[in-house]
Design a protein around this motif. Structure first.
Motif, mmCIF file in Angstrom:
data_model
loop_
_atom_site.group_PDB
_atom_site.id
_atom_site.type_symbol
_atom_site.label_atom_id
_atom_site.label_comp_id
_atom_site.label_asym_id
_atom_site.label_seq_id
_atom_site.Cartn_x
_atom_site.Cartn_y
_atom_site.Cartn_z
ATOM 1 N N LEU A 77 4.581 41.005 15.076
ATOM 2 C CA LEU A 77 4.846 41.892 13.943
ATOM 3 C C LEU A 77 5.451 43.215 14.384
ATOM 4 O O LEU A 77 6.334 43.747 13.719
ATOM 5 N N ASP A 78 5.004 43.746 15.503
ATOM 6 C CA ASP A 78 5.504 45.047 15.939
ATOM 7 C C ASP A 78 6.898 44.967 16.567
ATOM 8 O O ASP A 78 7.421 45.971 17.035
ATOM 9 N N GLU A 79 7.506 43.787 16.555
ATOM 10 C CA GLU A 79 8.874 43.611 17.048
ATOM 11 C C GLU A 79 9.883 43.460 15.913
ATOM 12 O O GLU A 79 11.075 43.396 16.162
ATOM 13 N N MET A 80 9.420 43.420 14.682
ATOM 14 C CA MET A 80 10.296 43.218 13.528
ATOM 15 C C MET A 80 10.434 44.522 12.760
ATOM 16 O O MET A 80 9.430 45.156 12.425
ATOM 17 N N ARG A 85 17.803 41.284 18.309
ATOM 18 C CA ARG A 85 18.176 39.977 17.764
ATOM 19 C C ARG A 85 18.167 40.073 16.247
ATOM 20 O O ARG A 85 17.454 40.881 15.668
ATOM 21 N N LYS A 86 18.951 39.207 15.633
ATOM 22 C CA LYS A 86 18.958 39.058 14.181
ATOM 23 C C LYS A 86 19.232 40.381 13.456
ATOM 24 O O LYS A 86 18.691 40.650 12.390
ATOM 25 N N LEU A 87 20.100 41.209 14.035
ATOM 26 C CA LEU A 87 20.505 42.450 13.377
ATOM 27 C C LEU A 87 21.352 42.098 12.163
ATOM 28 O O LEU A 87 22.400 41.465 12.293
ATOM 29 N N ASN A 117 20.385 45.267 24.947
ATOM 30 C CA ASN A 117 21.192 44.051 24.811
ATOM 31 C C ASN A 117 21.084 43.530 23.395
ATOM 32 O O ASN A 117 19.989 43.440 22.838
ATOM 33 N N LEU A 118 22.211 43.187 22.823
ATOM 34 C CA LEU A 118 22.235 42.563 21.511
ATOM 35 C C LEU A 118 22.631 41.113 21.727
ATOM 36 O O LEU A 118 23.706 40.833 22.257
#
Length: 174
Positions: free
Chosen positions: A31-34, A70-72, A104-105
């Motif tokens: 959760l703390d990564e979203m 990720r998922k930007l 990194n993207l």
């Protein structure tokens, strides 16, 4: 869901609707990564930000010094007004404050406009190898050397959003 539909329409399906349901995201990320970016209380952008390479193979030093986006995504009706840049700028600050030197993207794309835009944000396009040994593309920003200024609004504009599971993510984006 909107982002998955847009990507499919452009011919580049980065992920499917199944990949971005709360259940699927929570199975892969904490959760703390979203993160969601808000404008006047409306969620307009989303991303995952962490220090896990997952399937990207990097040398040990780069792995240790990197944060990964990720998922930007930005809602289509808010595209082109700077929200993606604010998400990147917020991520730059977040990573720098935690001692990381690379951002990194992870984005396996061929869309020239998107690739150009990421270059405008300071990212360099690199070729790498994924966990299956196949060539992959990603974008890397050296946080110490980036000459692109950080938006003064980047820190104020975004907040972390806790997603409930297993309800679809789509209601959060509409």
């Amino acid at each position: 869901m909107e982002a998955a539909n847009w990507a499919e329409h452009t011919g580049e399906q980065f992920w499917t609707g199944k990949d971005i349901t709360p259940h699927a995201l929570l199975a892969k990320y904490r959760l703390d990564e979203m993160f969601l970016g808000f404008s006047r209380g409306v969620p307009v952008a989303a991303m995952v930000l962490n220090n896990q390479t997952h399937s990207l193979q990097l040398d040990e030093k780069s792995t240790r010094e990197s944060m990964f986006m990720r998922k930007l995504t930005v809602r289509r009706d808010y595209a082109g007004v700077g929200y993606a840049k604010q998400m990147v700028d917020w991520s730059r600050r977040f990573a720098t404050e935690r001692g990381y030197t690379l951002l990194n993207l992870i984005c396996e794309c061929n869309n020239h406009r998107l690739r150009w835009t990421l270059g405008q944000f300071g990212f360099n396009e690199l070729d790498g190898v994924n966990g299956k040994g196949k060539p992959t593309r990603f974008f890397q920003l050296d946080l110490d050397k980036c000459a692109i200024p950080i938006s003064k609004h980047a820190k104020q504009s975004f907040a972390q959003e806790l997603l409930s599971s297993p309800t679809p993510i789509n209601p959060l984006l509409n």
